[in-house]
Design an enzyme around this catalytic site. Structure first.
Site: not given
Length: 410
Positions: A163, A302, A313, A334, A339, A398
């Site tokens: 991502c 994010h 975050e 998002k 996403h 990831f």
């Protein structure tokens, strides 16, 4: 001496629209690109919603026959790059081609083509597998096809960091120009992951929201968040060396001044505790851009709407910014785009430079219930006008990939 780098063009294909203007206007209006899952048989999955790109036809951009030889993620990239180049008002010719590069990331590549061709193989044997299967599959083919169709002969690359792929690609392209190896880079990320196996895999790991209501499924930083919503699309930016841009009279959206990238070295999918790796990425971006924390006005987070990401975050922002964390604004787009995996950082970079240029922060929609672990200013539910000088854009992937890009008003 480091070259200065600016953004002179943008192009995108997103669940909110087939161009930047439509996407941006819908974003500021708080409209959502999330709806019922239609690209796959929803009865097979616990997931019932997705952020799908609607009414996209590659034949509107290039010859339809050529387009059929590309996976959907590559089609998005070619279309977005053509729009971005037009927006930048720049044409590649024999004299400048070698100084124009392409760096477009993708987290998954041609998953749709892989699944389709595997079904052909299982049912009818290898002779029924398309001869274009391999170039449709590999993640670097977005960069490859953009280079071919636009004639860019400079460095041609692709970063695959889940991502964070789009953001890493923009940061890597930024450094190419900064060190003098290109004058212009066509860069960003593209993804088309709404496939049976992607939905199955993310559902099995319980990363996706099983909320069947499209209007509340993606709710970053909200106490009741329960997973992300799968999205698809592409974002492309034209990065250009400042003097080169000024000499040709280019319109400048913003200057890209910082790039931080780190690894968690912690877990395949779960962020490091308290967002330790993300905090270091933000700190590196500040240092690279020679910025003081107090200079940052807005962070495009994010913000995936997953329990761990949003909590950690937020913690990372507090670590880096201290008391200023409660003075700056943070939002997750998002909540409206879903996403887009490897394309997320790219469209969010576009949103970041548009925020600077237009003086407005996009909102975090669907924020209803406060979470004691997420206590910052998330620009809840309504866009906010402001004089925005510096923006950070975070992307986390990831594998423990953390990326922060820093943009500044020129």
């Amino acid at each position: 001496m480091k070259k200065r780098v600016v953004v002179t063009g943008v192009g995108c294909v997103t669940p909110l629209g087939l161009d930047v203007e439509t996407t941006w206007n819908n974003l500021l209006a708080g409209k959502s690109g999330i709806g019922p899952l239609t690209r796959r048989d929803a009865s097979k999955f616990p997931v019932k919603v997705a952020a799908e790109v609607k009414d996209f036809e590659i034949g509107n951009y290039i010859d339809f026959k050529e387009g059929r030889r590309m996976d959907r993620f590559t089609q998005f990239a070619v279309a977005s790059s053509m729009m971005a180049m037009k927006d930048a008002n720049f044409e590649i010719n024999e004299d400048n081609a070698a100084r124009v590069g392409v760096w477009i990331g993708s987290g998954n590549g041609g998953m749709e083509s892989y699944e389709e061709q595997f079904r052909n193989f299982e049912a009818k044997g290898y002779k029924r597998v398309s001869p274009f299967f391999v170039p449709m599959l590999i993640p670097d083919m977005a960069s490859g096809q953009v280079s071919i169709f636009l004639g860019a002969k400079g460095i041609n690359s692709c970063t695959v960091t889940a991502c964070a792929s789009g953001a890493n690609s923009i940061g890597d392209a930024f450094k190419v120009i900064e060190r003098g190896d290109a004058d212009i880079m066509i860069t960003g990320g593209s993804e088309a992951p709404i496939t049976d196996m992607a939905l199955a895999g993310f559902s099995s790991m319980k990363a996706l929201s099983f909320n069947e209501d499209p209007t509340t499924a993606s709710r970053p930083f909200d106490k009741n968040r329960d997973g992300f919503v799968m999205g698809e699309g592409c974002g492309i930016l034209i990065l250009e060396e400042l003097e080169h841009a000024m000499t040709r009279g280019a319109r400048i959206y913003a200057e890209i001044i910082g790039y931080g990238a780190t690894g968690d070295a912690h877990h395949m999918t779960t962020p490091a505790p308290d967002g330790e790796g993300g905090a270091r990425a933000m700190q590196l971006a500040l240092e690279d851009g020679e910025l003081h924390p107090e200079e940052v006005d807005y962070i495009n987070a994010h913000g995936t709407s997953t329990p761990y990401n949003d909590k950690y975050e937020t913690a990372a922002i507090k670590t880096v910014f201290g008391a200023h964390a409660h003075k700056l604004a943070v939002s997750s787009t998002k909540s409206m785009t879903g996403h887009l995996l490897g394309a997320a950082g790219a469209i969010e970079a576009i949103f970041s430079v548009k925020a600077i240029m237009d003086g407005i922060m996009p909102p975090t929609m669907n924020y209803q219930t406060a979470d004691e672990d997420c206590d910052l200013d998330y620009v809840a539910n309504k866009a906010r006008k402001a004089d925005i000088r510096v923006v950070l854009s975070n992307s986390l992937g990831f594998g423990g990939h953390n990326v922060t890009l820093a943009f500044r008003k020129l």
